[in-house]
Motif scaffolding. Structure first.
Motif, PDB file in Angstrom:
ATOM      1  N   HIS A  30      27.045  12.711 -35.627  1.00  0.00           N
ATOM      2  CA  HIS A  30      26.057  11.832 -36.247  1.00  0.00           C
ATOM      3  C   HIS A  30      25.451  10.904 -35.202  1.00  0.00           C
ATOM      4  CE1 HIS A  30      27.400  12.928 -40.344  1.00  0.00           C
ATOM      5  NE2 HIS A  30      28.597  12.978 -39.787  1.00  0.00           N
ATOM      6  N   GLN A  37      18.154   8.564 -41.991  1.00  0.00           N
ATOM      7  CA  GLN A  37      18.723   8.216 -43.290  1.00  0.00           C
ATOM      8  C   GLN A  37      18.414   6.768 -43.655  1.00  0.00           C
ATOM      9  OE1 GLN A  37      22.750  10.065 -42.122  1.00  0.00           O
ATOM     10  NE2 GLN A  37      22.782  10.061 -44.355  1.00  0.00           N
ATOM     11  N   ARG A  41      16.298   5.358 -46.927  1.00  0.00           N
ATOM     12  CA  ARG A  41      16.834   4.409 -47.898  1.00  0.00           C
ATOM     13  C   ARG A  41      16.004   3.134 -47.983  1.00  0.00           C
ATOM     14  NH1 ARG A  41      23.437   4.949 -47.558  1.00  0.00           N
ATOM     15  NH2 ARG A  41      23.484   7.231 -47.619  1.00  0.00           N
ATOM     16  N   ILE A  96      26.030   3.850 -44.238  1.00  0.00           N
ATOM     17  CA  ILE A  96      26.045   5.263 -43.861  1.00  0.00           C
ATOM     18  C   ILE A  96      27.292   5.591 -43.053  1.00  0.00           C
ATOM     19  CG2 ILE A  96      24.894   6.995 -42.424  1.00  0.00           C
ATOM     20  CD1 ILE A  96      22.223   5.612 -43.325  1.00  0.00           C
TER      21      ILE A  96
END
Length: 208
Positions: A30, A37, A41, A96
């Motif tokens: 990641h 992401q 959001r 996250i």
């Protein structure tokens, strides 16, 4: 599955070590996906953020933006917009990282992840570092760019990430107490560094 967090100063090889560790442990890596992401959001198109980054980033946001636009080891693009404030950005990033730790696990590069997930028994926190000159030489060798160009990126990148951690978490990103494993990755081949991290992760029961 567990989570491995990797904090890496510029030129310490985080962008190479992170994916290799993830592959060996059977976990997802990641890095670039996290800002995307966060953008989703917060309702900020990443393409728009990329187009407007230089215009809107000022002060602390210049620091936050640099985490996404600098090369190795962070990479990616931090979503920038006049609407979300720095607190919203940090909260979404932390959320996250925690979801990764609580769910399928993974290897997370940067984002002060060691501070976000803390003392979890299923976490391994790693710091990759080295002297400035050796990191400079390593980055020049890997990129083929001029020494002065790489030096400018190194100084700006180090300052950006140090500023980010100091501002949001009130500590030094290089403090050894934050990590289980601190490696001078300029003193070894990166394959050896990957072996060290993988062995440490497996010793903590992390991986498939």
């Amino acid at each position: 599955m567990g989570i491995v967090t990797i904090s890496a100063s510029y030129g310490a090889g985080g962008a190479d070590v992170g994916p290799a560790v993830a592959e060996r442990l059977g976990l997802d890596f990641h890095d670039r996906a996290i800002p995307a992401q966060v953008a989703g959001r917060l309702g900020v198109p990443v393409a728009e953020a990329e187009a407007n980054d230089e215009r809107v980033a000022r002060g602390l946001w210049r620091i936050v933006a640099s985490l996404g636009t600098m090369p190795d080891p962070v990479g990616g693009v931090v979503p920038m917009t006049p609407q979300p404030d720095e607190r919203a950005f940090r909260q979404q990033t932390e959320r996250i990282v925690r979801e990764i730790a609580d769910g399928p696990g993974g290897v997370v590069l940067g984002r002060a992840a060691a501070l976000v997930v803390g003392d979890r028994p299923d976490a391994l926190h790693v710091r990759l570092d080295g002297s400035r000159e050796r990191r400079l030489e390593a980055a020049v060798a890997r990129t083929g760019r001029s020494r002065e160009e790489v030096r400018r990126d190194l100084e700006a990148n180090d300052a950006a990430r140090e500023g980010y951690v100091r501002h949001f978490y009130r500590c030094e990103p290089a403090a050894s107490r934050l990590y289980h494993l601190v490696v001078d990755s300029t003193a070894f081949g990166l394959d050896t560094v990957v072996d060290l991290v993988v062995d440490a992760a497996r010793a903590r029961g992390i991986g498939r």
